[in-house]
Design a protein around this motif. Structure first.
Motif, mmCIF file in Angstrom:
data_model
loop_
_atom_site.group_PDB
_atom_site.id
_atom_site.type_symbol
_atom_site.label_atom_id
_atom_site.label_comp_id
_atom_site.label_asym_id
_atom_site.label_seq_id
_atom_site.Cartn_x
_atom_site.Cartn_y
_atom_site.Cartn_z
ATOM 1 N N VAL A 185 16.437 9.652 98.030
ATOM 2 C CA VAL A 185 17.452 10.385 98.796
ATOM 3 C C VAL A 185 17.006 11.836 98.988
ATOM 4 C CG1 VAL A 185 19.832 11.214 98.820
ATOM 5 C CG2 VAL A 185 19.318 8.926 97.971
ATOM 6 N N LYS A 186 17.028 12.311 100.233
ATOM 7 C CA LYS A 186 16.751 13.707 100.551
ATOM 8 C C LYS A 186 18.066 14.386 100.930
ATOM 9 C CE LYS A 186 12.284 14.879 100.451
ATOM 10 N NZ LYS A 186 11.774 16.112 99.816
ATOM 11 N N LEU A 187 18.513 15.296 100.121
ATOM 12 C CA LEU A 187 19.778 15.986 100.388
ATOM 13 C C LEU A 187 19.599 17.034 101.481
ATOM 14 C CD1 LEU A 187 20.969 16.513 96.699
ATOM 15 C CD2 LEU A 187 21.801 14.794 98.324
ATOM 16 N N ARG A 188 20.554 17.095 102.397
ATOM 17 C CA ARG A 188 20.545 18.078 103.476
ATOM 18 C C ARG A 188 21.791 18.958 103.389
ATOM 19 N NH1 ARG A 188 17.097 17.253 107.774
ATOM 20 N NH2 ARG A 188 15.790 15.376 107.620
ATOM 21 N N ALA A 189 21.681 20.160 103.943
ATOM 22 C CA ALA A 189 22.755 21.148 103.794
ATOM 23 C C ALA A 189 24.025 20.736 104.534
ATOM 24 C CB ALA A 189 22.273 22.511 104.281
ATOM 25 N N LYS A 190 23.923 20.208 105.741
ATOM 26 C CA LYS A 190 25.098 19.951 106.580
ATOM 27 C C LYS A 190 25.408 18.465 106.722
ATOM 28 C CE LYS A 190 25.690 24.309 107.439
ATOM 29 N NZ LYS A 190 26.852 25.039 106.881
ATOM 30 N N GLU A 191 24.957 17.667 105.816
ATOM 31 C CA GLU A 191 25.165 16.232 105.894
ATOM 32 C C GLU A 191 26.394 15.821 105.073
ATOM 33 O OE1 GLU A 191 22.233 12.404 105.812
ATOM 34 O OE2 GLU A 191 22.073 13.803 104.138
ATOM 35 N N GLY A 192 27.266 15.021 105.669
ATOM 36 C CA GLY A 192 28.437 14.535 104.960
ATOM 37 C C GLY A 192 29.639 15.443 105.139
ATOM 38 N N PRO A 193 30.824 14.942 104.809
ATOM 39 C CA PRO A 193 32.055 15.749 104.953
ATOM 40 C C PRO A 193 32.134 16.838 103.886
ATOM 41 C CG PRO A 193 32.540 13.620 103.947
ATOM 42 C CD PRO A 193 31.100 13.564 104.356
ATOM 43 N N PRO A 194 32.659 18.007 104.245
ATOM 44 C CA PRO A 194 32.818 19.089 103.251
ATOM 45 C C PRO A 194 33.827 18.696 102.168
ATOM 46 C CG PRO A 194 33.030 19.920 105.497
ATOM 47 C CD PRO A 194 33.069 18.422 105.591
ATOM 48 N N LEU A 195 33.648 19.268 100.990
ATOM 49 C CA LEU A 195 34.564 19.003 99.885
ATOM 50 C C LEU A 195 35.857 19.782 100.087
ATOM 51 C CD1 LEU A 195 32.142 19.181 96.800
ATOM 52 C CD2 LEU A 195 32.904 17.158 98.049
ATOM 53 N N SER A 196 36.959 19.155 99.729
ATOM 54 C CA SER A 196 38.252 19.837 99.846
ATOM 55 C C SER A 196 38.387 20.964 98.837
ATOM 56 C CB SER A 196 39.389 18.829 99.660
ATOM 57 O OG SER A 196 39.273 18.189 98.388
ATOM 58 N N ASP A 197 37.702 20.828 97.698
ATOM 59 C CA ASP A 197 37.741 21.863 96.655
ATOM 60 C C ASP A 197 36.311 22.214 96.251
ATOM 61 O OD1 ASP A 197 38.371 23.600 94.630
ATOM 62 O OD2 ASP A 197 38.931 22.040 93.187
ATOM 63 N N PRO A 198 35.655 23.121 96.970
ATOM 64 C CA PRO A 198 34.257 23.459 96.657
ATOM 65 C C PRO A 198 34.068 24.105 95.288
ATOM 66 C CG PRO A 198 35.143 24.956 98.322
ATOM 67 C CD PRO A 198 36.155 23.875 98.135
ATOM 68 N N THR A 199 35.133 24.722 94.736
ATOM 69 C CA THR A 199 34.987 25.365 93.431
ATOM 70 C C THR A 199 34.707 24.330 92.331
ATOM 71 O OG1 THR A 199 37.388 25.279 93.090
ATOM 72 C CG2 THR A 199 36.471 27.291 94.058
ATOM 73 N N PHE A 200 35.160 23.108 92.526
ATOM 74 C CA PHE A 200 34.876 22.036 91.557
ATOM 75 C C PHE A 200 33.371 21.823 91.434
ATOM 76 C CE2 PHE A 200 34.186 17.543 90.549
ATOM 77 C CZ PHE A 200 34.979 17.388 89.417
ATOM 78 N N TYR A 201 32.689 21.764 92.569
ATOM 79 C CA TYR A 201 31.227 21.579 92.586
ATOM 80 C C TYR A 201 30.527 22.811 92.009
ATOM 81 C CZ TYR A 201 26.541 20.779 94.513
ATOM 82 O OH TYR A 201 25.178 20.619 94.662
ATOM 83 N N ARG A 202 30.965 23.981 92.403
ATOM 84 C CA ARG A 202 30.314 25.218 91.950
ATOM 85 C C ARG A 202 30.431 25.396 90.444
ATOM 86 N NH1 ARG A 202 33.298 28.308 96.890
ATOM 87 N NH2 ARG A 202 31.855 27.653 98.551
ATOM 88 N N LYS A 203 31.588 25.054 89.914
ATOM 89 C CA LYS A 203 31.781 25.161 88.465
ATOM 90 C C LYS A 203 30.841 24.219 87.718
ATOM 91 C CE LYS A 203 35.357 24.634 84.912
ATOM 92 N NZ LYS A 203 36.764 24.237 84.650
ATOM 93 N N LEU A 204 30.691 22.994 88.236
ATOM 94 C CA LEU A 204 29.803 22.021 87.599
ATOM 95 C C LEU A 204 28.358 22.489 87.625
ATOM 96 C CD1 LEU A 204 29.009 19.276 86.439
ATOM 97 C CD2 LEU A 204 29.164 18.324 88.748
ATOM 98 N N ILE A 205 27.888 22.963 88.782
ATOM 99 C CA ILE A 205 26.486 23.392 88.900
ATOM 100 C C ILE A 205 26.246 24.637 88.055
ATOM 101 C CG2 ILE A 205 24.657 24.031 90.495
ATOM 102 C CD1 ILE A 205 25.743 21.134 90.686
ATOM 103 N N GLY A 206 27.227 25.505 87.951
ATOM 104 C CA GLY A 206 27.077 26.676 87.090
ATOM 105 C C GLY A 206 26.836 26.276 85.643
ATOM 106 N N LYS A 207 27.527 25.247 85.180
ATOM 107 C CA LYS A 207 27.322 24.765 83.818
ATOM 108 C C LYS A 207 25.964 24.097 83.662
ATOM 109 C CE LYS A 207 32.166 24.305 82.572
ATOM 110 N NZ LYS A 207 33.183 23.520 81.873
ATOM 111 N N LEU A 208 25.534 23.392 84.693
ATOM 112 C CA LEU A 208 24.221 22.741 84.627
ATOM 113 C C LEU A 208 23.101 23.779 84.583
ATOM 114 C CD1 LEU A 208 24.693 19.773 87.118
ATOM 115 C CD2 LEU A 208 24.912 19.764 84.634
ATOM 116 N N ASN A 209 23.301 24.917 85.236
ATOM 117 C CA ASN A 209 22.307 25.994 85.171
ATOM 118 C C ASN A 209 22.051 26.416 83.732
ATOM 119 O OD1 ASN A 209 21.231 26.732 87.715
ATOM 120 N ND2 ASN A 209 23.209 27.556 88.313
#
Length: 422
Positions: A185-209
């Motif tokens: 799978v190659k992830l693309r920036a504008k592929e797929g529907p946007p998330l209704s709550d983007p902070t959920f994703y950002r919080k998860l990736i911040g912890k993974l960092n």
């Protein structure tokens, strides 16, 4: 974190005792060198409601807090005869002939190690008299990193952090996976529907960092997921859950720092040319080993587009040489004997030929600064360049998503191990 890993690796190899301290109310010890006022706290009765409080000492929450605390601690350690490192100002040392003590500081958490046990004891007393400290004994838990003694050295992991993460995102019911990302799978920036709550994703990736401090096996995957923080979409979140299922396979994985006295430094660097489907920029990755203990690693998208795979490899080479220049000086300060030149392994013959060729030509003039830097270090004798086959390239895990089998093969070659059962 590289300084902490390097210090712990050196202490393990030399057999030094490692201790940790915690400063009580660190931010309240600092003096203010400017006038700072605050509103009257709730519950404090004053005759005139228009009055404010003038601070004589620092408080938590001030913008000046961290800098003032560092200045106060530096003053106290300097009075005791300690010098801050020229290569990382969070590291202090005191050398008296063959005796040496190192102090690593992160805000109010302190690591003590060295050969002079008497000075370490006296320093604890001195810091307790000056600031009031909590002596936490042998180093076992520092900045969320769990340091576990083993028969062959120490294992640094974030087991509790991973388990809490899996519990928070309700992943215990999912089946585990053998690779952090799906290599098909190659992830693309504008592929797929946007998330209704983007902070959920950002919080998860911040912890993974934060988890990449002990898990070099996930550095590339976290770097990839970081690319979509501004506008996360459904495929990105799906890939993040794929990642969590990989963590579930073995939450206890960590980097093992061996007590083997071998202090040979070697480095591996690699790149994946034009791998980003949106910007066509390449990904660089490098890994630095002290003996067989990983102490520094990075996976990062390159700042500019490379016109060839050789150019992408050369930019990766320049990154690791810059890291080695700093690490060589830091290890010398840590009294680790470094044998030069440091072997750097690259799987691109073209990049090696460019570094060794003293003549610039049309195809390399746009990376001339990179060429000069690497060639200078080559001529100074800091590094030596060696070709390594792609199958033996350990930095491959930092540049691309691998299949589960190949991912496991590289981990077995690296000192990435599981915690022993308790």
């Amino acid at each position: 974190m590289t300084t902490v890993r390097t210090l712990v690796a050196c202490a393990v190899k030399k057999g030094w005792g490692m201790f940790q301290l915690d400063v009580n109310n660190a931010f309240l010890h600092r003096d203010l060198h400017e006038e700072v006022y605050m509103k009257v706290p709730q519950g404090l009765e004053i005759p005139n409601p228009g009055l404010v409080c003038k601070l004589n000492k620092s408080l938590y929450g001030l913008k000046q807090a961290s800098r003032q605390w560092y200045a106060k601690l530096t003053e106290a350690l300097s009075f005791r005869g300690y010098t801050h490192s020229h290569y990382d100002h969070s590291l202090f040392y005191r050398k008296a002939g063959p005796l040496v003590v190192f102090v690593a500081v992160y805000v109010d958490d302190v690591i003590l190690t060295g050969t002079d046990t008497t000075e370490i004891v006296q320093l604890k007393v001195y810091l307790d008299d000056t600031f009031k400290i909590k002596d936490l004994g042998r180093l076992h838990y520092f900045l969320g990193l769990e340091i576990l003694d083993t028969t062959e050295g120490v294992l640094i992991s974030q087991r509790k952090f991973v388990l809490d993460l899996l519990r928070e995102y309700d992943c215990f019911n999912y089946a585990p996976l053998s690779s952090p990302l799906d290599p098909t799978v190659k992830l693309r920036a504008k592929e797929g529907p946007p998330l209704s709550d983007p902070t959920f994703y950002r919080k998860l990736i911040g912890k993974l960092n934060f988890l990449t401090n002990t898990r070099l096996d996930i550095a590339f995957s976290v770097q990839q997921l970081n690319q979509f923080m501004q506008d996360p979409r459904a495929p990105h979140l799906q890939a993040a859950y794929h990642f969590l299922r990989y963590l579930k396979k073995d939450p206890t994985l960590g980097v093992h720092l061996s007590m083997d006295p071998d202090c040979t430094v070697q480095a591996f660097c690699d790149s994946d040319w034009a791998s980003c489907p949106d910007s066509r920029r390449s990904v660089s990755g490098y890994l630095v080993l002290l003996g067989n203990s990983p102490i520094s690693w990075k996976s990062k998208k390159q700042e500019t587009v490379s016109l060839s795979s050789a150019e992408a490899e050369y930019r990766s080479l320049r990154k690791v040489v810059g890291e080695l220049t700093w690490l060589h000086r830091l290890l010398t300060e840590l009294t680790v004997p470094i044998s030069s030149p440091i072997a750097v392994y690259c799987d691109s013959q073209s990049a090696i030929y460019i570094a060794r060729n003293p003549v610039f030509h049309e195809r390399t003039k746009h990376i001339e600064v990179d060429c000069h830097f690497v060639r200078n270090k080559l001529q100074e004798g800091l590094i030596s360049l060696h070709h390594v086959s792609t199958s033996d390239q350990l930095a491959d895990i930092l540049t691309k998503a691998l299949t589960g089998v190949k991912h496991s093969v590289i981990l077995h070659k690296l000192a990435v191990k599981s915690s022993p059962p308790t």
